[in-house]
Motif scaffolding. Structure first.
Motif, short mmCIF file in Angstrom:
data_model
loop_
_atom_site.label_atom_id
_atom_site.label_comp_id
_atom_site.label_asym_id
_atom_site.label_seq_id
_atom_site.Cartn_x
_atom_site.Cartn_y
_atom_site.Cartn_z
N ASN A 208 43.11 32.50 37.07
CA ASN A 208 41.67 33.55 36.91
C ASN A 208 41.82 33.90 35.51
O ASN A 208 42.73 34.33 34.93
CB ASN A 208 41.88 34.55 37.85
N PRO A 223 44.29 37.86 34.01
CA PRO A 223 43.16 38.09 34.69
C PRO A 223 42.41 39.34 34.54
O PRO A 223 43.01 40.33 34.19
CB PRO A 223 43.48 37.89 36.31
N ASN A 225 40.38 40.65 36.59
CA ASN A 225 40.21 41.17 37.89
C ASN A 225 41.50 41.86 38.00
O ASN A 225 42.57 41.31 38.32
CB ASN A 225 39.76 40.29 39.00
N ALA A 228 43.63 40.07 40.97
CA ALA A 228 44.21 39.01 40.44
C ALA A 228 45.76 39.37 39.76
O ALA A 228 46.50 38.48 39.66
CB ALA A 228 43.22 38.18 39.75
N SER A 315 39.93 36.75 44.72
CA SER A 315 39.42 37.89 43.83
C SER A 315 38.92 39.06 44.63
O SER A 315 38.18 39.89 43.89
CB SER A 315 38.33 37.36 42.64
#
Length: 475
Positions: A208, A223, A225, A228, A315
């Motif tokens: 990600n 990532p 996020n 993640a 996610s």
């Protein structure tokens, strides 16, 4: 009544402390074995020239099997990534497992596929194949696409096993991006050592927010996020400090379904993938190992610490919850199916260490945590909590969690240094500080739900929605 409560509290506190000490000791031992294995791997790998294997006409053939179900968002780019893998004798088999979207049509259009007249020898029970496609373009001559009715991942992999022509089988999730030299590194244990290797696994990493172009990983970044990021930390711990240690101790029970290579003959003799479990990757390894032990054949299972496979992690908590729920149910199914191994010296490390570890620290861990929390709440309601013991235990567990996460990050930095930017490493360290409060409670919750769904007889996977990899400019 008060005396009984005091005695019960004393006993329960002791049991919890014993469990915590036991799990901490096992983690430290795994970390020690992992460190030894990593140092040994780095030392040996400096003497290995992968280009020699690429140039050798004696390189063993490998069939790469990738099941696909409703993968229209990513299928073309992911297949392109698989076709770009550097290996002299590689067959790429994509199994369209009855997709309801236009996955198959996208493949037909992108790779100029036409039906072939290839005959199939059904060595393992699997749903009948509708059509096997091949490409009209010579550049894609090693690509095969199987179209079949939906039967689940295990059935799709068994179809691939029936079609595969190679001596070794590489099974991969189609949404993964492999390093171009992944097969070269993963096949090496099969070619060395006096004891035959029956399976190898590699490190799975989170892609990600990474930069991926034309199916190739261009740049590794942390990532964006937060969910993640939690998974990045989990994966580093699980692979570099968990499976690496178990491999060194000859007790590895799991090779991730995202990417692993197997001896085709042994996999077929053991019965292929089990259709009746949602944890088919773990169950196959356990059954292959049992097959070798029960037939008194020497063997080994290896783990490669290189970050060879990159996958898109969920996610959202909804999708991640489905995944962890399935992992728990798969673990329970595998352990119950092979319960004969439990503390059975016939199975050596598997029976005496690996199986009990997975039983007490993987299956039962969330249940024990919830029982401990309920126990504390009950004592709180009765006005009998032992604050000193409870706070001391919490401090110990939290400090140890931070220590293990930090150690895992150091392992990663010392070995393969995937995150080049210091701020990415700093972000991981921050994640380690907050993970026990934010992410871990959710993992426990999903583990409990997995136990409940297992008791209800749930067999479904649940939709694993993916957004696909997107191109982005380097910062």
């Amino acid at each position: 009544m008060k005396d009984f409560l005091n005695h019960f509290t004393w006993f329960f506190d002791g049991a919890i402390l014993f469990y915590v000490i036991l799990i901490i000791s096992s983690y430290l031992l795994l970390a020690y074995y992992s460190a030894k294995a990593l140092i040994e791997y780095l030392r040996v790998s400096t003497f290995i020239n992968p280009h020699e294997l690429m140039a050798s006409p004696l390189s063993p053939s490998v069939s790469l099997i990738a099941p696909a179900y409703n993968e229209a968002n990513t299928i073309v780019e992911n297949v392109r990534s698989l076709l770009a893998i550097q290996y002299p004798q590689l067959e790429v088999i994509i199994v369209n497992d009855g997709s309801k979207d236009n996955t198959l049509q996208l493949l037909i259009d992108a790779y100029d596929l036409v039906p072939s007249n290839q005959l199939v020898h059904y060595q393992i029970k699997a749903k009948e194949i509708k059509t096997i496609y091949k490409s009209t373009k010579p550049v894609y001559e090693n690509l095969r696409v199987i179209d079949k009715a939906n039967g689940g991942k295990a059935d799709a992999l068994n179809c691939g096993l029936n079609v595969a022509a190679s001596q070794y089988i590489a099974c991969i999730d189609v949404d993964c991006v492999l390093a171009q030299d992944a097969i070269i590194k993963m096949i090496q244990p099969f070619l060395s050592g006096s004891t035959p290797c029956i399976a190898t696994g590699g490190v799975i990493r989170i892609a990600n927010s990474c930069i991926i172009e034309d199916g190739r990983l261009i740049d590794v970044v942390i990532p964006d996020n937060l969910l993640a990021r939690f998974q990045v930390l989990e994966y580093i711990r699980a692979f570099l400090m968990g499976r690496m240690g178990w491999s060194k101790a000859d007790g590895l029970l799991l090779i991730s379904g995202a990417f692993g290579i197997f001896d085709k003959e042994i996999a077929i003799n053991a019965g292929g993938y089990d259709h009746n479990t949602v944890g088919e990757d773990m169950e196959l390894i356990v059954r292959m190992r049992r097959y070798m032990i029960e037939n008194k054949r020497k063997y080994r299972v290896e783990f490669i610490p290189d970050p060879l496979c990159w996958t898109e992690a969920p996610s959202t908590y909804k999708v991640l919850g489905r995944q962890r729920n399935r992992w728990m149910r798969g673990t329970i199914e595998t352990l119950l199916q092979h319960k004969v191994m439990f503390f059975n010296p016939k199975y050596k490390v598997l029976g005496m260490l690996s199986y009990p570890y997975w039983l007490f620290f993987e299956w039962l861990a969330p249940i024990i945590e919830i029982v401990g929390l309920l126990y504390f709440l009950i004592l709180l309601m009765l006005g009998q909590p032992n604050y000193i013991f409870s706070l001391s235990l919490f401090a110990l567990v939290y400090a140890f969690a931070i220590f293990m996460s930090t150690l895992a990050i150091l392992f990663d930095e010392y070995t393969f240094h995937q995150y080049k930017k210091k701020r990415d490493v700093f972000r991981l360290l921050l994640v380690a500080l907050i993970e026990p409060f934010i992410h871990h409670p959710m993992v426990v919750r999903w583990g409990i739900q997995g136990n409940i769904d297992f008791l209800k007889g749930k067999k479904s996977w649940g939709d694993m929605t993916r957004t696909g990899f997107t191109k982005k400019e380097k910062k």
